[in-house]
Scaffold this active site. Sequence first.
Site, short mmCIF file in Angstrom:
data_model
loop_
_atom_site.label_atom_id
_atom_site.label_comp_id
_atom_site.label_asym_id
_atom_site.label_seq_id
_atom_site.Cartn_x
_atom_site.Cartn_y
_atom_site.Cartn_z
N LYS A 249 124.36 -5.83 79.16
CA LYS A 249 125.39 -6.83 78.87
C LYS A 249 126.68 -6.39 79.55
O LYS A 249 127.00 -5.20 79.57
CB LYS A 249 125.62 -6.97 77.36
CG LYS A 249 126.78 -7.91 77.02
CD LYS A 249 126.87 -8.21 75.55
CE LYS A 249 127.66 -7.22 74.74
NZ LYS A 249 129.04 -6.97 75.20
N GLU B 211 132.49 -14.68 72.17
CA GLU B 211 133.11 -13.96 71.04
C GLU B 211 134.48 -14.55 70.72
O GLU B 211 135.30 -14.76 71.63
CB GLU B 211 133.23 -12.47 71.38
CG GLU B 211 133.86 -11.67 70.24
CD GLU B 211 133.61 -10.17 70.31
OE1 GLU B 211 132.89 -9.70 71.20
OE2 GLU B 211 134.17 -9.47 69.43
N ASP C 43 124.76 -2.14 76.44
CA ASP C 43 126.09 -2.72 76.68
C ASP C 43 126.85 -1.82 77.65
O ASP C 43 127.06 -0.63 77.38
CB ASP C 43 126.82 -2.77 75.33
CG ASP C 43 127.94 -3.78 75.32
OD1 ASP C 43 128.16 -4.45 76.34
OD2 ASP C 43 128.60 -3.89 74.26
N GLU D 88 130.95 -7.42 79.88
CA GLU D 88 132.11 -8.22 79.46
C GLU D 88 132.85 -8.69 80.70
O GLU D 88 133.12 -7.89 81.61
CB GLU D 88 133.04 -7.40 78.57
CG GLU D 88 132.42 -7.06 77.23
CD GLU D 88 133.41 -6.42 76.24
OE1 GLU D 88 134.63 -6.49 76.46
OE2 GLU D 88 132.93 -5.84 75.26
N ASP E 265 128.71 -1.59 72.64
CA ASP E 265 129.72 -0.53 72.77
C ASP E 265 130.59 -0.46 71.51
O ASP E 265 131.44 0.42 71.38
CB ASP E 265 130.56 -0.69 74.05
CG ASP E 265 131.43 -1.93 74.06
OD1 ASP E 265 131.27 -2.80 73.18
OD2 ASP E 265 132.29 -2.04 74.97
N SER E 266 130.33 -1.37 70.54
CA SER E 266 130.93 -1.24 69.22
C SER E 266 130.45 0.04 68.54
O SER E 266 130.95 0.40 67.47
CB SER E 266 130.60 -2.46 68.35
OG SER E 266 129.20 -2.68 68.32
O1 KIV Z 1 129.57 -4.22 71.11
C1 KIV Z 1 129.02 -5.12 70.44
O2 KIV Z 1 128.41 -4.86 69.39
C2 KIV Z 1 129.12 -6.47 70.94
C3 KIV Z 1 128.62 -7.60 70.10
C4 KIV Z 1 129.41 -7.76 68.87
C5 KIV Z 1 128.49 -8.86 70.87
O3 KIV Z 1 129.62 -6.67 72.00
#
Ligand code: KIV
Length: 270
Positions: free
Chosen positions: A116, A185, A86, A118, A47-48
């Site tokens: 994934k 992280e 994510d 969080e 989600d980055s």
């Molecule tokens: O969103 C992302 O890219 C991440 C990674 C940096 C683990 O969560």
Amino acid sequence: MASAPVSITYFAEAKKKRERFVVLSLYEAWSARLAEAAGVRVLLVGDSLATSVQGHETTLSVTMDQMIYHTQCVRRAVPRAFVIGDMPFLSHTVSESDAIRNAGRFLSEGGASAVKVEGGAEIADVVAGMVRRGIPVLGHIGMTPQHHLRFGGYKVQGRGAPDAKRIVADAKALEKAGVFAIVLELVTEETAAQVTAAAGVPTIGIGAGRKVDAQVLVFHDLLGLNPHFSPRFLKRYAEVGDEAVAAIRKFAADVSGGSFPGEANVFHNQ
Ligand code: KIV
């Protein structure tokens, strides 16, 4: 001969054999192909996306539809990689049924191999529900960017015994819920080492030091696409951003100086 698709067993085998592996966070076909050409077998559509591509300050605004679209772009390019979608802010924390439906979309529409999430012990029940329904889940604890407002910023976690204990407990709760690996992280190296020793699944660190089972970085960060982003945990392996600016300047200079297009770039009647 084409390599076999990467399956979830990759993670347990890597932990058993103590083989360190890498994960790259990226969002589209070209970067996925480059990662695959470099031998990377596990890709995260993080989600980055919000900060690396969409120009936002935080990850909070990225939507399920945007994440699914980018997961499709990556999957189309690398059919054999292990692609993890994510789950964006609130897509897995409002209710278990929402979480399962949203996670399912990553698999059925996005073509992801896993999702994934969080969060730690507080979402373990939801994670167990997803796993029971056949959805492979990667955990993500420590400094979770979706909670930066609650943390009061992007602060290193795990300093001091009580905080270390909390993070180890989060990891154990997620493992019990059935995750196949855990991202750590911005965690102190000492606490990350404790989690790695306590967990039966691989730990994947970013800003978590050396004593983890694997490392993840964002494609754009590792290549220096944003020359202004240089946190302590990051090592830039290239300065592609600076090279791109130099190349674009050269293009503009060639056009203004009349040397582009040259004879080799033009078409003639005959
Ligand atoms: O969103 C992302 O890219 C991440 C990674 C940096 C683990 O969560």
